[in-house]
Design an enzyme around this catalytic site. Structure first.
Site, PDB file in Angstrom:
ATOM      1  N   ASN A 132       0.876  -1.168   0.000  1.00 27.46           N
ATOM      2  CA  ASN A 132       0.000   0.000   0.000  1.00 27.46           C
ATOM      3  C   ASN A 132       0.913   1.217   0.000  1.00 27.46           C
ATOM      4  O   ASN A 132       1.573   1.503   1.002  1.00 27.46           O
ATOM      5  CB  ASN A 132      -0.917   0.015   1.223  1.00 27.46           C
TER       6      ASN A 132
ATOM      7  N   LYS B 287       0.427   4.191   0.404  1.00 27.39           N
ATOM      8  CA  LYS B 287       0.093   5.219   1.398  1.00 27.39           C
ATOM      9  C   LYS B 287       0.690   4.896   2.764  1.00 27.39           C
ATOM     10  O   LYS B 287       0.615   5.718   3.673  1.00 27.39           O
ATOM     11  CB  LYS B 287      -1.429   5.363   1.524  1.00 27.39           C
ATOM     12  N   CYS B 288       1.265   3.717   2.916  1.00 33.29           N
ATOM     13  CA  CYS B 288       1.774   3.246   4.203  1.00 33.29           C
ATOM     14  C   CYS B 288       3.298   3.351   4.248  1.00 33.29           C
ATOM     15  O   CYS B 288       3.998   2.780   3.412  1.00 33.29           O
ATOM     16  CB  CYS B 288       1.343   1.796   4.406  1.00 33.29           C
ATOM     17  N   GLY B 289       3.816   4.076   5.242  1.00 32.84           N
ATOM     18  CA  GLY B 289       5.261   4.244   5.379  1.00 32.84           C
ATOM     19  C   GLY B 289       5.990   2.929   5.594  1.00 32.84           C
ATOM     20  O   GLY B 289       7.076   2.719   5.036  1.00 32.84           O
TER      21      GLY B 289
ATOM     22  N   ARG C  94       6.179   1.288   2.248  1.00 34.28           N
ATOM     23  CA  ARG C  94       7.158   1.968   1.380  1.00 34.28           C
ATOM     24  C   ARG C  94       8.589   1.621   1.796  1.00 34.28           C
ATOM     25  O   ARG C  94       9.449   1.364   0.949  1.00 34.28           O
ATOM     26  CB  ARG C  94       6.957   3.484   1.415  1.00 34.28           C
TER      27      ARG C  94
END
Length: 136
Positions: free
Chosen positions: A12, A14-16, A19
């Site tokens: 995802n 949007k998820c640190g 990432r």
């Protein structure tokens, strides 16, 4: 970057944590298959296989923060595995991330450093988005 060690990351962007995990894999020289599961969705057979490979129950990969888990009654200890899995298929965001699959195993990589156990080689060094240096 070879197919002899295939890696799939259910990601995802949007998820640190997701990432950072992806960046760690890439820093180690891999070109993983990236599945943006919130867009792609899940099938029940996919989830069944991931859980079997992890030796985990659906509740162990369920994300509650920022999801409809509580509203759907899934945080209730009486919620069945079947109900959780059906909800995960209907609402992909309910699956926690990132899940990484390699020939060494399948794991929910929270924290992101857990991915290192699944790789044949590690990056020479790695610094997370927030500046934390990962000890390799």
């Amino acid at each position: 970057m070879t197919d002899s060690f295939p890696i799939t990351i259910y990601h995802n962007p949007k998820c640190g944590t997701s990432r950072n995990t992806l960046a760690m894999i890439e820093a180690a020289g891999y070109a993983p298959t990236v599945v943006e599961y919130v867009k792609a969705g899940w099938t029940r057979p996919q989830l069944d296989q991931i859980l079997a490979d992890m030796g985990a129950a659906p509740r162990e990969i369920m994300r509650t923060k920022g999801t409809p888990a509580e509203e759907l009654g899934l945080t209730d200890p009486a919620a069945s595995d079947e109900a959780i899995l059906a909800a995960m298929v209907e609402h992909p965001i309910l699956v926690n991330r990132p899940i990484v699959v390699t020939p060494k195993g399948t794991k929910l990589c929270r924290p992101s450093e857990l991915v290192l156990d699944l790789l044949d080689r590690k990056p020479e060094s790695f610094t997370k988005e927030d500046g934390e240096v990962v000890k390799l």
